[in-house]
Design a protein around this motif. Sequence first.
Motif, mmCIF file in Angstrom:
data_model
loop_
_atom_site.group_PDB
_atom_site.id
_atom_site.type_symbol
_atom_site.label_atom_id
_atom_site.label_comp_id
_atom_site.label_asym_id
_atom_site.label_seq_id
_atom_site.Cartn_x
_atom_site.Cartn_y
_atom_site.Cartn_z
ATOM 1 N N MET A 1 46.995 -21.910 -2.734
ATOM 2 C CA MET A 1 46.599 -21.145 -1.566
ATOM 3 C C MET A 1 47.785 -20.290 -1.128
ATOM 4 O O MET A 1 48.874 -20.808 -0.900
ATOM 5 C CB MET A 1 46.169 -22.113 -0.458
ATOM 6 C CG MET A 1 45.912 -21.423 0.847
ATOM 7 S SD MET A 1 45.545 -22.556 2.203
ATOM 8 C CE MET A 1 43.850 -22.914 1.890
ATOM 9 N N PRO A 2 47.621 -18.973 -0.999
ATOM 10 C CA PRO A 2 48.726 -18.101 -0.592
ATOM 11 C C PRO A 2 49.104 -18.332 0.873
ATOM 12 O O PRO A 2 48.253 -18.631 1.702
ATOM 13 C CB PRO A 2 48.188 -16.692 -0.803
ATOM 14 C CG PRO A 2 46.712 -16.827 -0.853
ATOM 15 C CD PRO A 2 46.406 -18.232 -1.280
ATOM 16 N N ALA A 3 50.389 -18.191 1.149
ATOM 17 C CA ALA A 3 50.860 -18.337 2.525
ATOM 18 C C ALA A 3 50.442 -17.118 3.330
ATOM 19 O O ALA A 3 50.457 -15.997 2.826
ATOM 20 C CB ALA A 3 52.370 -18.485 2.544
ATOM 21 N N THR A 4 50.055 -17.347 4.550
ATOM 22 C CA THR A 4 49.684 -16.224 5.412
ATOM 23 C C THR A 4 50.902 -15.793 6.219
ATOM 24 O O THR A 4 51.752 -16.601 6.577
ATOM 25 C CB THR A 4 48.544 -16.619 6.379
ATOM 26 O OG1 THR A 4 48.965 -17.739 7.152
ATOM 27 C CG2 THR A 4 47.281 -16.963 5.617
ATOM 28 N N HIS A 5 50.972 -14.514 6.459
ATOM 29 C CA HIS A 5 52.081 -13.964 7.233
ATOM 30 C C HIS A 5 51.753 -14.072 8.714
ATOM 31 O O HIS A 5 50.734 -13.576 9.168
ATOM 32 C CB HIS A 5 52.314 -12.505 6.844
ATOM 33 C CG HIS A 5 53.367 -11.850 7.675
ATOM 34 N ND1 HIS A 5 54.698 -12.152 7.551
ATOM 35 C CD2 HIS A 5 53.280 -10.919 8.648
ATOM 36 C CE1 HIS A 5 55.387 -11.438 8.413
ATOM 37 N NE2 HIS A 5 54.554 -10.672 9.085
ATOM 38 N N VAL A 6 52.626 -14.737 9.447
ATOM 39 C CA VAL A 6 52.451 -14.848 10.892
ATOM 40 C C VAL A 6 53.530 -13.989 11.548
ATOM 41 O O VAL A 6 54.719 -14.208 11.319
ATOM 42 C CB VAL A 6 52.599 -16.323 11.357
ATOM 43 C CG1 VAL A 6 52.464 -16.436 12.864
ATOM 44 C CG2 VAL A 6 51.586 -17.209 10.640
ATOM 45 N N PRO A 7 53.117 -12.988 12.312
ATOM 46 C CA PRO A 7 54.121 -12.120 12.939
ATOM 47 C C PRO A 7 54.987 -12.902 13.935
ATOM 48 O O PRO A 7 54.510 -13.802 14.615
ATOM 49 C CB PRO A 7 53.303 -11.056 13.653
ATOM 50 C CG PRO A 7 51.881 -11.422 13.519
ATOM 51 C CD PRO A 7 51.772 -12.621 12.637
ATOM 52 N N LEU A 8 56.262 -12.541 13.985
ATOM 53 C CA LEU A 8 57.181 -13.187 14.910
ATOM 54 C C LEU A 8 56.992 -12.630 16.313
ATOM 55 O O LEU A 8 56.727 -11.434 16.486
ATOM 56 C CB LEU A 8 58.629 -12.937 14.484
ATOM 57 C CG LEU A 8 59.086 -13.559 13.185
ATOM 58 C CD1 LEU A 8 60.499 -13.078 12.848
ATOM 59 C CD2 LEU A 8 59.060 -15.066 13.268
ATOM 60 N N PRO A 9 57.149 -13.483 17.326
ATOM 61 C CA PRO A 9 57.130 -12.968 18.699
ATOM 62 C C PRO A 9 58.313 -12.018 18.905
ATOM 63 O O PRO A 9 59.322 -12.104 18.197
ATOM 64 C CB PRO A 9 57.299 -14.223 19.557
ATOM 65 C CG PRO A 9 56.977 -15.372 18.667
ATOM 66 C CD PRO A 9 57.263 -14.923 17.269
ATOM 67 N N PRO A 10 58.231 -11.104 19.877
ATOM 68 C CA PRO A 10 59.294 -10.123 20.090
ATOM 69 C C PRO A 10 60.695 -10.735 20.238
ATOM 70 O O PRO A 10 61.655 -10.209 19.688
ATOM 71 C CB PRO A 10 58.873 -9.396 21.365
ATOM 72 C CG PRO A 10 57.386 -9.541 21.395
ATOM 73 C CD PRO A 10 57.101 -10.883 20.779
ATOM 74 N N ALA A 11 60.829 -11.834 20.947
ATOM 75 C CA ALA A 11 62.155 -12.445 21.144
ATOM 76 C C ALA A 11 62.730 -12.920 19.813
ATOM 77 O O ALA A 11 63.922 -12.762 19.547
ATOM 78 C CB ALA A 11 62.072 -13.598 22.131
ATOM 79 N N GLN A 12 61.900 -13.481 18.963
ATOM 80 C CA GLN A 12 62.379 -13.942 17.661
ATOM 81 C C GLN A 12 62.686 -12.764 16.743
ATOM 82 O O GLN A 12 63.622 -12.825 15.953
ATOM 83 C CB GLN A 12 61.359 -14.874 17.013
ATOM 84 C CG GLN A 12 61.345 -16.253 17.639
ATOM 85 C CD GLN A 12 60.398 -17.195 16.931
ATOM 86 O OE1 GLN A 12 59.488 -16.769 16.216
ATOM 87 N NE2 GLN A 12 60.614 -18.480 17.125
ATOM 88 N N LYS A 13 61.923 -11.690 16.863
ATOM 89 C CA LYS A 13 62.216 -10.479 16.081
ATOM 90 C C LYS A 13 63.592 -9.940 16.448
ATOM 91 O O LYS A 13 64.387 -9.577 15.584
ATOM 92 C CB LYS A 13 61.168 -9.398 16.343
ATOM 93 C CG LYS A 13 59.917 -9.526 15.561
ATOM 94 C CD LYS A 13 59.024 -8.327 15.846
ATOM 95 C CE LYS A 13 57.769 -8.389 15.042
ATOM 96 N NZ LYS A 13 56.899 -7.232 15.300
ATOM 97 N N GLN A 14 63.871 -9.897 17.750
ATOM 98 C CA GLN A 14 65.158 -9.384 18.196
ATOM 99 C C GLN A 14 66.286 -10.310 17.744
ATOM 100 O O GLN A 14 67.322 -9.849 17.282
ATOM 101 C CB GLN A 14 65.194 -9.231 19.713
ATOM 102 C CG GLN A 14 66.521 -8.673 20.196
ATOM 103 C CD GLN A 14 66.576 -8.491 21.687
ATOM 104 O OE1 GLN A 14 65.793 -9.050 22.432
ATOM 105 N NE2 GLN A 14 67.531 -7.693 22.135
ATOM 106 N N ARG A 15 66.095 -11.614 17.864
ATOM 107 C CA ARG A 15 67.120 -12.573 17.434
ATOM 108 C C ARG A 15 67.405 -12.411 15.949
ATOM 109 O O ARG A 15 68.556 -12.400 15.520
ATOM 110 C CB ARG A 15 66.666 -13.999 17.744
ATOM 111 C CG ARG A 15 67.736 -15.026 17.446
ATOM 112 C CD ARG A 15 67.318 -16.450 17.780
ATOM 113 N NE ARG A 15 66.676 -16.558 19.061
ATOM 114 C CZ ARG A 15 65.526 -17.213 19.259
ATOM 115 N NH1 ARG A 15 64.924 -17.826 18.270
ATOM 116 N NH2 ARG A 15 64.994 -17.281 20.457
ATOM 117 N N ARG A 16 66.359 -12.242 15.156
ATOM 118 C CA ARG A 16 66.538 -12.057 13.709
ATOM 119 C C ARG A 16 67.279 -10.755 13.417
ATOM 120 O O ARG A 16 68.202 -10.720 12.609
ATOM 121 C CB ARG A 16 65.183 -12.070 13.003
ATOM 122 C CG ARG A 16 65.291 -11.826 11.510
ATOM 123 C CD ARG A 16 63.966 -12.055 10.801
ATOM 124 N NE ARG A 16 63.990 -11.598 9.439
ATOM 125 C CZ ARG A 16 64.652 -12.165 8.430
ATOM 126 N NH1 ARG A 16 65.380 -13.238 8.647
ATOM 127 N NH2 ARG A 16 64.606 -11.667 7.212
#
Length: 54
Positions: A1-16
């Motif tokens: 089963m392929p992994a699904t992409h879950v978008p990161l919340p804005p705070a986690q996007k900025q931290r990354r």
Amino acid sequence: MPATHVPLPPAQKQRRRLTLEALAEVDEGNAVDHQSVEAWADSLDGDRPVSLPR
């Protein structure tokens, strides 16, 4: 089963983004060694603090 992409919340996007930027700075040699930072921090308790390391 392929992994699904879950978008990161804005705070986690900025931290990354900030983490990746910081790692790139280190790769470019833009970092201060631990001993210099430690010496600077230790000097803050004295009468003659040393300059902030660069």
